[in-house]
Design a protein around this motif. Structure first.
Motif, short mmCIF file in Angstrom:
data_model
loop_
_atom_site.label_atom_id
_atom_site.label_comp_id
_atom_site.label_asym_id
_atom_site.label_seq_id
_atom_site.Cartn_x
_atom_site.Cartn_y
_atom_site.Cartn_z
N HIS A 301 -32.72 10.16 17.92
CA HIS A 301 -32.35 9.69 16.83
C HIS A 301 -32.76 8.35 16.58
O HIS A 301 -32.72 7.41 17.59
CB HIS A 301 -30.93 10.10 16.34
CG HIS A 301 -29.82 9.20 16.98
ND1 HIS A 301 -29.20 8.36 16.59
CD2 HIS A 301 -29.45 9.51 18.23
CE1 HIS A 301 -28.46 7.78 17.42
NE2 HIS A 301 -28.46 8.42 18.54
N LYS A 308 -39.94 8.57 17.15
CA LYS A 308 -39.04 9.82 17.56
C LYS A 308 -39.98 10.98 17.69
O LYS A 308 -39.84 11.59 18.95
CB LYS A 308 -38.01 10.21 16.74
CG LYS A 308 -37.13 8.86 16.29
CD LYS A 308 -35.92 9.24 15.33
CE LYS A 308 -36.48 9.43 13.97
NZ LYS A 308 -36.87 8.18 13.24
N THR A 409 -35.25 15.99 17.18
CA THR A 409 -35.54 14.60 16.54
C THR A 409 -34.78 14.75 15.15
O THR A 409 -34.90 15.58 14.46
CB THR A 409 -36.85 14.21 16.27
OG1 THR A 409 -37.63 14.83 15.37
CG2 THR A 409 -37.61 14.49 17.67
N SER A 410 -34.09 13.53 14.71
CA SER A 410 -33.72 13.39 13.60
C SER A 410 -33.27 11.92 13.51
O SER A 410 -33.32 11.28 14.06
CB SER A 410 -32.41 14.14 13.51
OG SER A 410 -31.22 13.81 14.35
N ARG A 411 -32.82 11.70 12.06
CA ARG A 411 -32.48 10.37 11.91
C ARG A 411 -31.10 10.13 11.92
O ARG A 411 -30.85 9.19 12.70
CB ARG A 411 -32.93 9.68 10.26
CG ARG A 411 -34.35 10.12 10.10
CD ARG A 411 -34.80 9.20 8.79
NE ARG A 411 -36.35 9.17 8.63
CZ ARG A 411 -36.94 8.68 7.74
NH1 ARG A 411 -36.39 7.97 6.72
NH2 ARG A 411 -38.09 8.76 7.92
N SER A 414 -27.23 13.99 16.24
CA SER A 414 -26.93 15.20 16.13
C SER A 414 -25.84 15.66 16.84
O SER A 414 -25.36 15.01 17.99
CB SER A 414 -28.00 16.02 16.56
OG SER A 414 -27.69 17.56 16.71
N ARG A 424 -30.92 6.98 21.27
CA ARG A 424 -31.24 6.43 20.01
C ARG A 424 -32.52 5.48 20.23
O ARG A 424 -32.48 4.76 21.38
CB ARG A 424 -30.10 5.30 19.77
CG ARG A 424 -30.27 4.62 18.33
CD ARG A 424 -29.45 3.84 18.00
NE ARG A 424 -29.26 2.58 18.90
CZ ARG A 424 -29.84 1.35 18.70
NH1 ARG A 424 -30.80 1.41 17.71
NH2 ARG A 424 -29.79 0.62 19.30
N ASP A 565 -27.68 6.85 8.50
CA ASP A 565 -27.94 8.18 8.85
C ASP A 565 -29.49 8.59 8.36
O ASP A 565 -30.01 9.51 8.63
CB ASP A 565 -27.13 9.03 8.34
CG ASP A 565 -25.75 9.08 9.25
OD1 ASP A 565 -25.74 8.58 10.21
OD2 ASP A 565 -24.78 9.62 8.74
#
Length: 661
Positions: A301, A308, A409-411, A414, A424, A565
């Motif tokens: 993230h 990412k 993968t995410s902003r 998770s 990160r 986020d």
């Protein structure tokens, strides 16, 4: 020079094979061979040889190991083991290692098997397997790259053994294969393809009851230990044995195996790997070692443009050998303009990639998820779930049985992964960012004007997306100098427009974050983004943001966390938020009016005037606290004082600075 990795590590320049005696030099050679024809940074090599805390003398020791290794290989001039920024590179022509030869034979055997030429398939696959002299790199210490490569090679060998057995069954050699199959099934009890081979071999040998017993044993193991049924193809094979399907007894010959042996779809849907992967060696080693070490999940993230997706896809390519049953990529489109992908649609796409016919996929989410878990049971598949919205979107997509692995993968971070599995990503260090520009734009142009390159890197916030766009544009315009393009980026009116190339866009990446805020229906977060553009400060405290928004501090903190986020700001520590220059530039262009700027600047200058007066009043009692506060706020104070020459702030700042001296 030739090298052997399928067993103890050896090299040869003639008829005799030799080994490297010193363990560290042997490990160094192994890492360079695994990364042959790719530059391996000195940082990665030191991390491989000494772990996360190399000794202070590690740089000198590494150089000494390289020098001695060159001597052992008869390469004193460094033509083969060359020095290549940011580290070293082992330059080898194709076919130099036994792994190259083995993989060529394995590929030839699979082609022959697919064409129905079973004798040729058996010959090629058996010749390849005969090259193994034991465990791969058996005498090399278990450094991260060696662990990953050993796991890849072992899994690849098992897949080749399965293919060879399939071809031999097709040639009517089922009875001779039974002892080997029984041993392998006991060693790999969850491998459905091996069970299918055993069931067919037993049935052809006239042992129908034993063939059905093999299925019952597998089903009992799956149900008792994992709570799942065997996959649909294996259940169908059991049904054919129960019905005495005559095709299972087809006469040996070309194509016989295709009708008798269970075939599972092996998806290969990863996007192409990036042409140059630079600056994330430690992060890559962490992801690959975690997945090949038995962990099922890791989540990447961080801020927009940090790379990412690039890291996740590159890592999946690196561990592909450890997951021979498939590598799957799925974009969940959390930040897409048309909205995120629904869970049931995502499950259907995964099932289609695994070869499940669309007509058999249930329309409801629970039924489709159950089928997905069944399809993945007993298989080794790595799945990249990219651009995840939240945990609700992926809860039903995660495999429930050992063997599979998922990279998310995410902003936002998770919560489906424990803290140890979170990674990160932020900005690259200056040296790594410069190396990335050098790889894409060319070393000669970058090295000709390192000062201009450093300016360009800083104007791109040291973020891989912006750096890659800038470097690609330079590569396509050899007439431009780095200094000229850096000057273009220095113009705030043109910077975001200049950072667009081939469908990649910094502005689009930031707009995706804005959509995430809009989807959350948080107008204060949108206002906060605009105020960050007005303030135009690299680091902002929660109290300052609250003053700019004219809201209580807790409300400002919630808005700032929403921006974190959304991948638009970072939080280096509690109550502090780092705002990249590109985000500030974007916010000023999209959300700030002249009236907003005037009123917000007035509020924030008033806030700091009060804060400085408060510090001046306390100096006599606690000078240390005042000095600490000033050191933390001095850059902000100077920037605001320069923007408000008619206010009291410049004089107050000067008084505080003099008092502290």
């Amino acid at each position: 020079m030739r090298f052997r990795l399928l067993g103890p590590l050896e090299f040869s320049a003639g008829p005799r094979w030799s080994s490297i005696g010193a363990p560290k030099q042997r490990a160094l050679l192994a890492v360079l061979l695994i990364n042959a024809n790719r530059a391996v940074s000195a940082d990665q090599l030191m991390a491989e040889l000494w772990g996360e805390q190399p000794p202070p003398s590690a740089t000198g020791l590494l150089a000494g190991y390289v020098w001695r290794l060159r001597g052992s290989l008869g390469d004193p001039d460094g033509r083969m083991l060359s020095t290549r920024a940011p580290g070293y590179q082992l330059v080898l022509p194709p076919g130099t290692t036994d792994v190259d030869e083995y993989e060529e034979l394995a590929a030839a055997g699979r082609r022959s098997l697919a064409d129905g030429d079973l004798p040729a398939a058996v010959a090629a696959l058996s010749q390849g397997l005969g090259m193994w002299r034991g465990a791969p790199l058996a005498d090399v210490g278990l450094v991260p790259s060696v662990l990953t490569e050993s796991a890849r090679l072992e899994e690849a060998r098992l897949a080749v053994v399965e293919a060879r057995i399939e071809a031999e069954i097709g040639l009517g050699r089922h009875e001779a294969l039974l002892p080997e199959l029984k041993v392998m099934v006991s060693q790999f009890p969850l491998r459905e393809r091996l069970h299918a081979h055993l069931m067919v071999a037993l049935y052809r040998a006239g042992q129908q009851a034993e063939a059905l017993g093999a299925y019952r044993d597998l089903r009992r193991l799956l149900v008792d230990e994992l709570g799942v049924e065997p996959s649909k193809p294996l259940r169908e094979l059991q049904g054919r044995i129960l019905r005495d399907d005559p095709q299972l007894l087809e006469a040996p010959g070309r194509g016989a195996a295709a009708t008798a042996v269970l075939r599972l779809a092996v998806p290969r849907t990863l996007p192409p790997d990036v042409p140059a992967f630079v600056g994330r060696d430690r992060e890559l080693a962490w992801v690959t070692s975690r997945l090949t070490g038995g962990e099922q999940r890791c989540a990447i993230h961080g801020i927009a443009g940090a790379g990412k997706t690039t890291l996740a896809v590159h890592a999946a390519h690196r561990v592909a050998g450890a997951f021979p049953d498939g590598q799957v990529y799925l974009n969940l489109q959390a930040s897409a303009a048309h909205g995120p992908r629904r869970p049931v649609a995502a499950i259907a796409l995964l099932l289609a990639a695994l070869g499940v016919p669309a007509a058999t996929i249930p329309a409801d989410e629970e039924g489709a998820a159950a089928l997905l878990r069944t399809a993945l049971a007993g298989r080794r598949v790595v799945i990249v779930l990219d651009d995840v919205l939240d945990d609700g979107q992926i809860r039903q997509l995660l495999p429930s049985t050992p063997g599979c692995a998922v990279i998310l993968t995410s902003r936002p971070a998770s919560t489906t992964v424990d803290g140890a599995g979170l990674l990160r990503l932020g900005r690259l260090p200056i040296a790594a960012a410069t190396a990335l520009v050098r790889r894409y734009a060319g070393a000669a142009r970058v090295d000709a004007d390192l000062a201009a390159t450093t300016r360009l890197v800083r104007l791109c916030d040291q973020l891989p997306l912006a750096l890659r766009i800038a470097a690609t544009r330079l590569a396509r315009r050899p007439e431009w100098t780095v200094g000229e393009f850096a000057a273009r980026l220095a113009d705030p009116r043109r910077r975001l427009d200049a950072l667009t190339c081939d469908g990649l866009s910094v502005r689009a990446s930031l707009l995706a974050g804005v959509r995430l805020i809009a989807d959350a229906a948080d107008p204060l977060a949108t206002r906060a983004l605009g105020q960050l553009g007005v303030l135009d400060l690299p680091v902002v405290s929660t109290a300052v943001l609250a003053a700019a928004l004219d809201v209580p501090v807790p409300a400002a903190e919630l808005a700032a966390e929403r921006l974190v986020d959304a991948g638009l700001v970072e939080t280096p520590r509690m109550d502090r938020y780092r705002v990249p220059g590109l985000v500030r530039l974007f916010a000023r262009g999209e959300y700030v009016t002249a009236e907003d700027e005037l009123s917000a600047t007035h509020r924030i200058v008033g806030y700091y005037e009060g804060a400085v007066r408060d510090q001046l009043s306390r100096l006599a009692g606690d000078r240390g606290a005042g000095l600490a506060w000033y050191r933390e706020e001095c850059l902000t104070l100077r920037a605001l004082a320069a923007r408000a020459p008619g206010a009291e702030l410049p004089g107050l700042v000067s008084r505080l600075s003099s008092a502290l001296r």
